[in-house]
Scaffold this motif. Structure first.
Motif, mmCIF file in Angstrom:
data_model
loop_
_atom_site.group_PDB
_atom_site.id
_atom_site.type_symbol
_atom_site.label_atom_id
_atom_site.label_comp_id
_atom_site.label_asym_id
_atom_site.label_seq_id
_atom_site.Cartn_x
_atom_site.Cartn_y
_atom_site.Cartn_z
ATOM 1 N N ALA A 15 0.833 -1.210 0.000
ATOM 2 C CA ALA A 15 0.000 0.000 0.000
ATOM 3 C C ALA A 15 0.867 1.260 0.000
ATOM 4 C CB ALA A 15 -0.922 -0.002 1.212
ATOM 5 N N ALA A 16 2.016 1.188 0.677
ATOM 6 C CA ALA A 16 2.910 2.354 0.760
ATOM 7 C C ALA A 16 3.401 2.779 -0.625
ATOM 8 C CB ALA A 16 4.097 2.038 1.670
ATOM 9 N N GLU A 17 3.460 1.834 -1.553
ATOM 10 C CA GLU A 17 3.904 2.159 -2.926
ATOM 11 C C GLU A 17 2.929 3.095 -3.630
ATOM 12 O OE1 GLU A 17 4.667 -1.407 -5.205
ATOM 13 O OE2 GLU A 17 5.668 -2.360 -3.491
ATOM 14 N N GLU A 18 1.705 3.167 -3.141
ATOM 15 C CA GLU A 18 0.696 4.027 -3.771
ATOM 16 C C GLU A 18 0.820 5.487 -3.324
ATOM 17 O OE1 GLU A 18 -1.592 2.910 -6.096
ATOM 18 O OE2 GLU A 18 -0.399 1.071 -5.972
ATOM 19 N N ILE A 19 1.663 5.724 -2.334
ATOM 20 C CA ILE A 19 1.778 7.076 -1.772
ATOM 21 C C ILE A 19 2.949 7.814 -2.387
ATOM 22 C CG2 ILE A 19 2.164 8.358 0.365
ATOM 23 C CD1 ILE A 19 0.607 6.181 1.804
ATOM 24 N N LYS A 20 2.639 8.959 -2.965
ATOM 25 C CA LYS A 20 3.656 9.745 -3.668
ATOM 26 C C LYS A 20 4.017 10.995 -2.869
ATOM 27 C CE LYS A 20 3.087 6.864 -7.136
ATOM 28 N NZ LYS A 20 3.254 5.550 -6.487
ATOM 29 N N ASP A 21 5.139 11.593 -3.255
ATOM 30 C CA ASP A 21 5.653 12.771 -2.563
ATOM 31 C C ASP A 21 4.613 13.898 -2.519
ATOM 32 O OD1 ASP A 21 8.036 13.753 -1.274
ATOM 33 O OD2 ASP A 21 8.132 15.256 -2.856
ATOM 34 N N GLY A 22 4.480 14.523 -1.344
ATOM 35 C CA GLY A 22 3.609 15.691 -1.215
ATOM 36 C C GLY A 22 2.145 15.378 -0.955
ATOM 37 N N MET A 23 1.797 14.110 -0.829
ATOM 38 C CA MET A 23 0.389 13.768 -0.619
ATOM 39 C C MET A 23 -0.076 14.032 0.808
ATOM 40 S SD MET A 23 -0.410 10.207 -2.633
ATOM 41 C CE MET A 23 -0.848 10.228 -4.372
ATOM 42 N N ASN A 37 5.019 3.020 8.311
ATOM 43 C CA ASN A 37 6.362 2.466 8.539
ATOM 44 C C ASN A 37 7.122 2.181 7.252
ATOM 45 O OD1 ASN A 37 5.439 2.422 11.177
ATOM 46 N ND2 ASN A 37 4.979 0.227 11.154
ATOM 47 N N TYR A 38 6.434 2.193 6.124
ATOM 48 C CA TYR A 38 7.068 1.791 4.857
ATOM 49 C C TYR A 38 7.225 2.922 3.851
ATOM 50 C CZ TYR A 38 6.599 -2.867 6.683
ATOM 51 O OH TYR A 38 6.721 -3.968 7.479
ATOM 52 N N ILE A 39 6.992 4.156 4.283
ATOM 53 C CA ILE A 39 7.169 5.296 3.378
ATOM 54 C C ILE A 39 8.666 5.617 3.321
ATOM 55 C CG2 ILE A 39 6.528 7.695 2.899
ATOM 56 C CD1 ILE A 39 4.081 5.882 2.952
ATOM 57 N N PRO A 40 9.271 5.590 2.127
ATOM 58 C CA PRO A 40 10.707 5.898 2.037
ATOM 59 C C PRO A 40 11.004 7.307 2.559
ATOM 60 C CG PRO A 40 9.851 5.128 -0.085
ATOM 61 C CD PRO A 40 8.672 5.304 0.813
ATOM 62 N N SER A 41 12.187 7.493 3.113
ATOM 63 C CA SER A 41 12.504 8.776 3.767
ATOM 64 C C SER A 41 12.522 9.957 2.792
ATOM 65 C CB SER A 41 13.855 8.681 4.481
ATOM 66 O OG SER A 41 14.835 8.265 3.557
ATOM 67 N N ASN A 42 12.745 9.673 1.495
ATOM 68 C CA ASN A 42 12.778 10.784 0.523
ATOM 69 C C ASN A 42 11.378 11.230 0.107
ATOM 70 O OD1 ASN A 42 12.385 8.307 -0.817
ATOM 71 N ND2 ASN A 42 13.110 9.148 -2.752
ATOM 72 N N ILE A 43 10.352 10.506 0.570
ATOM 73 C CA ILE A 43 8.975 10.892 0.232
ATOM 74 C C ILE A 43 8.360 11.610 1.423
ATOM 75 C CG2 ILE A 43 6.657 9.984 -0.229
ATOM 76 C CD1 ILE A 43 7.828 8.105 -2.174
ATOM 77 N N LYS A 44 7.946 12.833 1.195
ATOM 78 C CA LYS A 44 7.371 13.637 2.276
ATOM 79 C C LYS A 44 5.854 13.553 2.194
ATOM 80 C CE LYS A 44 11.334 15.034 3.806
ATOM 81 N NZ LYS A 44 11.930 13.679 3.679
#
Length: 217
Positions: A15-23, A37-44
């Protein structure tokens, strides 16, 4: 079949793959809370809590909890830089204005046209619907995370929901322990199958018609 920790984690990770930067994202209780817990650190991402926070962070370390700081489920949490606090009317205003990019929810049943039943099983104790109705109707994208079947092996993806609906035609994507299914105008499209299952297994465990995409991952 009970749901092992790794199965829950695998669903949350996908599910975390569906979340993009700035959302701006709202996570429901249960498996959806693990997505953070699975959002990469470069994605805000700004996580929204309907009790009045935008910018919730991970769970605090043991002993670091702040008694005044909890999410909508009453669980202690932290905040990220740039977070803001407001009352629940504004929190719901954000939802109802359609300002949430994604909401990730659990479900009891999803129908083939995207109807969602996730707030009550008649006769069972219920914590209340919370923001479920507003979230399901108003978020730009609604993702459901759940087991493909219930503990008796009955499909949770069905032609028509039998449980009271939360909202009609609102679900865009379903992620289960077996598959990833997209809800389209033409019906349900199977786009990914999880190891060790086969396309056949998924079709057999689904109570509605599935269109198998040309490229199933």
């Amino acid at each position: 079949m009970g749901m092992g920790v790794s199965v829950r984690e695998a669903i949350a990770k996908r599910a975390a793959e569906e979340i993009k930067d700035g959302m701006v994202v709202n996570l429901g209780i249960g498996i959806p809370t693990l997505v953070a817990n699975y959002i990469p650190s470069n994605i805000k991402v700004m996580f929204h809590a309907e009790n009045g926070v935008l910018g919730t962070g991970p769970a605090p370390q043991k002993g670091e909890e702040d008694a005044n700081l909890c999410n909508a489920g009453g669980i202690p949490m932290t905040v990220v830089p740039g977070a803001s606090y407001f009352d629940s009317t504004l929190a719901f205003g954000i939802i109802r204005r359609g300002l949430l990019d994604v909401t990730i929810l659990g479900a009891f049943e999803v129908s083939e046209n995207g109807d969602l039943a996730n707030w009550i099983v008649p006769g069972k104790i219920v914590s209340g619907m919370g923001g479920a109705v507003d979230l399901a109707q108003k978020a730009k994208k609604v993702i459901v995370l759940m087991n493909h079947t219930d503990k008796h092996g009955n499909p949770k993806i069905v032609r028509e929901c039998t449980l009271p609906l939360t909202a009609k035609k609102c679900v865009n994507l379903i992620i289960t322990d077996m598959a990833v299914i997209e809800v389209t105008e033409q019906g349900l499209s199977l786009i990914e199958v999880k190891d060790p299952y086969t396309v056949e297994d998924v079709i057999n465990a689904t109570g509605a018609e599935l269109h198998v995409a040309d490229f199933v991952k």
